[in-house]
Design a protein around this motif. Structure first.
Motif, PDB file in Angstrom:
ATOM      1  N   ALA A 181      18.279   6.093  -6.456  1.00 57.77           N
ATOM      2  CA  ALA A 181      19.300   5.826  -5.999  1.00 57.77           C
ATOM      3  C   ALA A 181      19.559   6.036  -4.678  1.00 57.77           C
ATOM      4  CB  ALA A 181      20.555   5.766  -6.671  1.00 57.77           C
ATOM      5  N   PRO A 182      18.840   5.579  -3.346  1.00 60.06           N
ATOM      6  CA  PRO A 182      19.016   6.217  -2.280  1.00 60.06           C
ATOM      7  C   PRO A 182      20.613   6.074  -1.559  1.00 60.06           C
ATOM      8  CG  PRO A 182      16.991   4.954  -2.053  1.00 60.06           C
ATOM      9  CD  PRO A 182      17.774   4.598  -3.361  1.00 60.06           C
ATOM     10  N   ASN A 239       0.769  -1.359   0.135  1.00 57.26           N
ATOM     11  CA  ASN A 239      -0.064  -0.059  -0.035  1.00 57.26           C
ATOM     12  C   ASN A 239       0.724   1.485   0.014  1.00 57.26           C
ATOM     13  OD1 ASN A 239      -3.324  -0.199   0.609  1.00 57.26           O
ATOM     14  ND2 ASN A 239      -2.159  -2.039   1.369  1.00 57.26           N
ATOM     15  N   GLN A 240       2.120   1.170   0.520  1.00 60.96           N
ATOM     16  CA  GLN A 240       2.986   2.430   0.665  1.00 60.96           C
ATOM     17  C   GLN A 240       3.517   2.728  -0.829  1.00 60.96           C
ATOM     18  OE1 GLN A 240       5.456   0.811   3.920  1.00 60.96           O
ATOM     19  NE2 GLN A 240       5.173   2.873   4.848  1.00 60.96           N
ATOM     20  N   LEU A 241       3.778   1.383  -1.536  1.00 61.91           N
ATOM     21  CA  LEU A 241       4.247   1.594  -2.976  1.00 61.91           C
ATOM     22  C   LEU A 241       3.025   2.197  -3.587  1.00 61.91           C
ATOM     23  CD1 LEU A 241       6.058  -1.702  -3.160  1.00 61.91           C
ATOM     24  CD2 LEU A 241       6.938   0.386  -3.243  1.00 61.91           C
ATOM     25  N   ALA A 288      11.259   9.681  -6.030  1.00 60.87           N
ATOM     26  CA  ALA A 288      12.413   9.560  -5.499  1.00 60.87           C
ATOM     27  C   ALA A 288      12.621   9.682  -3.972  1.00 60.87           C
ATOM     28  CB  ALA A 288      13.676  10.413  -5.990  1.00 60.87           C
ATOM     29  N   ASP A 289      11.932  10.755  -3.638  1.00 56.97           N
ATOM     30  CA  ASP A 289      12.049  11.291  -2.234  1.00 56.97           C
ATOM     31  C   ASP A 289      11.224  10.221  -1.230  1.00 56.97           C
ATOM     32  OD1 ASP A 289      13.293  13.653  -2.795  1.00 56.97           O
ATOM     33  OD2 ASP A 289      11.422  14.879  -2.857  1.00 56.97           O
ATOM     34  N   ARG A 290      10.056   9.692  -1.876  1.00 55.27           N
ATOM     35  CA  ARG A 290       9.361   8.713  -1.211  1.00 55.27           C
ATOM     36  C   ARG A 290       9.898   7.294  -1.025  1.00 55.27           C
ATOM     37  NH1 ARG A 290       7.556  12.494   1.311  1.00 55.27           N
ATOM     38  NH2 ARG A 290       5.344  13.538   1.015  1.00 55.27           N
ATOM     39  N   LEU A 291      10.264   6.757  -2.153  1.00 56.60           N
ATOM     40  CA  LEU A 291      11.189   5.597  -2.143  1.00 56.60           C
ATOM     41  C   LEU A 291      12.293   5.503  -1.174  1.00 56.60           C
ATOM     42  CD1 LEU A 291      10.428   2.861  -3.245  1.00 56.60           C
ATOM     43  CD2 LEU A 291      12.129   3.269  -5.078  1.00 56.60           C
ATOM     44  N   ALA A 347      14.826   3.764   3.884  1.00 60.00           N
ATOM     45  CA  ALA A 347      15.194   4.029   5.301  1.00 60.00           C
ATOM     46  C   ALA A 347      14.332   3.404   6.382  1.00 60.00           C
ATOM     47  CB  ALA A 347      15.165   5.851   5.466  1.00 60.00           C
ATOM     48  N   GLU A 348      13.172   3.067   6.165  1.00 65.55           N
ATOM     49  CA  GLU A 348      12.117   2.850   7.154  1.00 65.55           C
ATOM     50  C   GLU A 348      12.451   1.098   7.100  1.00 65.55           C
ATOM     51  OE1 GLU A 348       7.386   2.294   8.016  1.00 65.55           O
ATOM     52  OE2 GLU A 348       7.948   3.567   6.494  1.00 65.55           O
ATOM     53  N   TYR A 349      12.694   0.172   6.057  1.00 65.12           N
ATOM     54  CA  TYR A 349      12.620  -1.053   6.044  1.00 65.12           C
ATOM     55  C   TYR A 349      14.137  -1.363   5.748  1.00 65.12           C
ATOM     56  CZ  TYR A 349       7.564  -0.942   5.857  1.00 65.12           C
ATOM     57  OH  TYR A 349       6.337  -0.585   6.264  1.00 65.12           O
ATOM     58  N   GLY A 350      15.137  -0.791   5.125  1.00 65.11           N
ATOM     59  CA  GLY A 350      16.183  -1.048   4.964  1.00 65.11           C
ATOM     60  C   GLY A 350      16.610  -1.833   3.665  1.00 65.11           C
TER      61      GLY A 350
END
Length: 540
Positions: free
Chosen positions: A111-112, A15-17, A195-198, A203-206
């Protein structure tokens, strides 16, 4: 090795995606300048991964079917060019991942940590992309060069900075550059939001879990789709339908499909379809595939999360050089909007052999494309697709005045038309008696009349002006559509220069009826009379 992800966490990530894809769309729509994007919402957004050799769609917004199903080809074309983090690549070339030239696609690597994990993708129909007529949808085009500027994948943003050389080439070849520039910036903004949200999601899930989540989301959809296909009766089912000419001639053009269901897989073969044509109703292969994907989702379970997994069990065979997989430099602008609708009709009709009590009568089967523009350098371009009748359904009437099949846009409100353009809307209403009679009648078409206050060029690309949408199970066919200039009937596909105060009228087709009209509920028939949707008893 893919790690196991518990179902609750997986559903949250899925759902986040999808939320990221929807937010991209909101940014694009709210930032755009042209009415075609900010009002009609003729745009689509999606996310792709980069964890395998082939980029895969992992989430999409609920936007335009013909855009979304064709996106994988565009992303693959960009990935083949080895994009880098901080880039945004632009393309519209139908022969390298595009659909038709007005649909401009932007693809951004994400590319985080410096390594690409995915792509943000936006596609929007621009009101003009150059070519021989304002609006870039000329009815008489014989080659793609006449339809506008053709962009293979090129970086419009490099290392976070706009590539002014590419932008200047693009703007030098289009009309209404202020509008085009703003819409381009809106697409870049949408991709930036992805890009910002991904990055936040990683950062949240690794960085190790997120790629596994991409795999799991796709696997989940594939498992459900295979189960749905397995529930269909095995066999091969055939259907044929026709386009009413290519804008050069009015000769019928054949589209044939054979749908084979075997276990949990499905194959669609378009052998028997006519060769590519001289006019612009050729449909790039990506558009053809998009129509098939739409139909399969519609006849199985539309609630399956839409991503690469939905398409994995589907094999599509299209003869090269045919109407549905043309070779350059074929004209294609009408293929995206009109031929895609007929492919939808044909594949649905084939499924009707397997599921006769589940498939509705034919809907209007056209987008009724209306393009009006000025040839002056400071002029305008207006584009609209106009809804019509949805086919009568096995348990209910067809819907009145809606977009069907491969389009899902809104209309341009009358107030917006009259504020943005030198035009006034004379009439906008449902079209009585246009829905095919039946136990469940077809939906009514629409009549939309616009008077143009200045000299202009008018283009129309439409279908179902000769062959009406078919009724089924004894239902009557829907009414054919009509196009008029100052009350004089004109062809289904035309481009003309017109003087000031010309009135253009589009009357769209109704949907076919379902079932014997004599079995129609009397209260439903009476309600249609009271609502003035039916004013004659010739088909009842």
């Amino acid at each position: 090795m893919t790690r196991e992800i518990d179902p609750i966490t997986l559903e949250i990530i899925r759902n986040q995606l999808e939320g990221i894809a929807e937010e991209m769309g909101s940014v694009l729509i709210r930032s755009a300048y042209s009415p075609n994007i900010k009002e009609r919402q003729d745009c689509s957004t999606a996310l792709f991964d980069h964890t395998t050799a082939k980029p895969r769609m992992i989430a999409q917004a609920e936007h335009i079917p013909v855009h979304l199903g064709a996106m994988p080809a565009a992303v693959a074309a960009v990935v083949a060019k080895d994009p880098h983090p901080g880039d945004v690549w632009v393309l519209n070339d139908p022969f390298t991942g595009g659909t038709h030239l007005p649909d401009v696609t932007m693809v951004s690597p994400i590319a985080p940590d410096g390594e690409i994990i995915g792509y943000g993708v936006s596609r929007a129909h621009h009101g003009d992309i150059g070519g021989m007529t304002p609006g870039s949808m000329p009815a008489g085009a014989r080659e793609i060069y006449q339809e506008g500027l053709r962009l293979p994948p090129v970086p419009i943003v490099t290392g976070g900075e706009i590539n002014q050389h590419v932008l200047s080439i693009l703007l030098a070849n289009v009309r209404n550059t202020t509008e085009r520039r703003a819409d381009i910036q809106a697409q870049i903004a949408a991709n930036t939001r992805a890009a910002d949200r991904l990055k936040e999601l990683q950062a949240e899930y690794g960085s190790e879990l997120l790629p596994d989540a991409f795999d799991a989301v796709i696997d989940y959809s594939e498992t459900r789709m295979r189960s749905e296909i397995a529930s269909l009766p095995d066999g091969t089912y055939h259907a044929t339908d026709y386009l009413e000419g290519d804008g050069i001639t009015t000769d019928n053009i054949t589209i044939a499909a054979a749908v084979t269901v075997q276990g949990e897989t499905l194959a669609v073969d378009f052998s028997g379809t006519d060769a590519q044509v001289a006019g612009n109703t050729n449909a790039p292969r990506a558009v053809t595939e998009s129509a098939v994907y739409f139909v399969v989702r519609a006849v199985t379970n539309p609630d399956i999360p839409p991503n690469e997994g939905c398409y994995a069990p589907i094999d599509i065979s299209v003869p090269t050089g045919s109407l549905l997989d043309p070779t350059a430099p074929a004209a294609v602008v009408g293929g995206n909007v009109e031929t895609s609708q007929r492919v939808t009709d044909v594949v649905l009709s084939a499924f009707a052999e397997a599921l006769p009590e589940s498939i509705p009568a034919q809907s209007q089967g056209t987008m009724n494309n209306l393009i009006i523009g000025s040839r002056e350098s400071s002029g305008f371009t207006y584009y609209e697709t106009i809804g019509g009748g949805f086919g009568g359904r096995p348990t209910a009437d067809g819907l009145d005045g809606v977009q069907v099949g491969m389009t899902n846009t809104k209309n341009t409100p009358i107030e917006a038309v009259e504020v943005e353009y030198p035009m006034r809307v004379e009439r906008y209403c449902l079209r009585p008696n246009s829905g095919g009679a039946g136990m469940y009648r077809g939906g009514m078409g629409i009549e939309r009349s616009i008077t143009i206050s200045v000299p202009a060029t008018v283009s129309v690309l439409s279908e179902r002006r000769i062959i009406g949408p078919r009724g089924v199970a004894g239902g009557r066919d829907g009414a054919v559509g009509e196009n008029l200039l100052d009350n004089e009937q004109v062809p289904g596909k035309f481009t003309r220069d017109v003087p000031a105060e010309t009135t253009v009228t589009i009357r769209t087709p109704g949907g076919g009826g379902y079932g014997d009209p004599k079995a129609r509920d009397l209260d439903a028939a009476a309600a249609d009379w009271l609502d003035k949707l039916v004013t004659t008893d010739k088909d009842t």
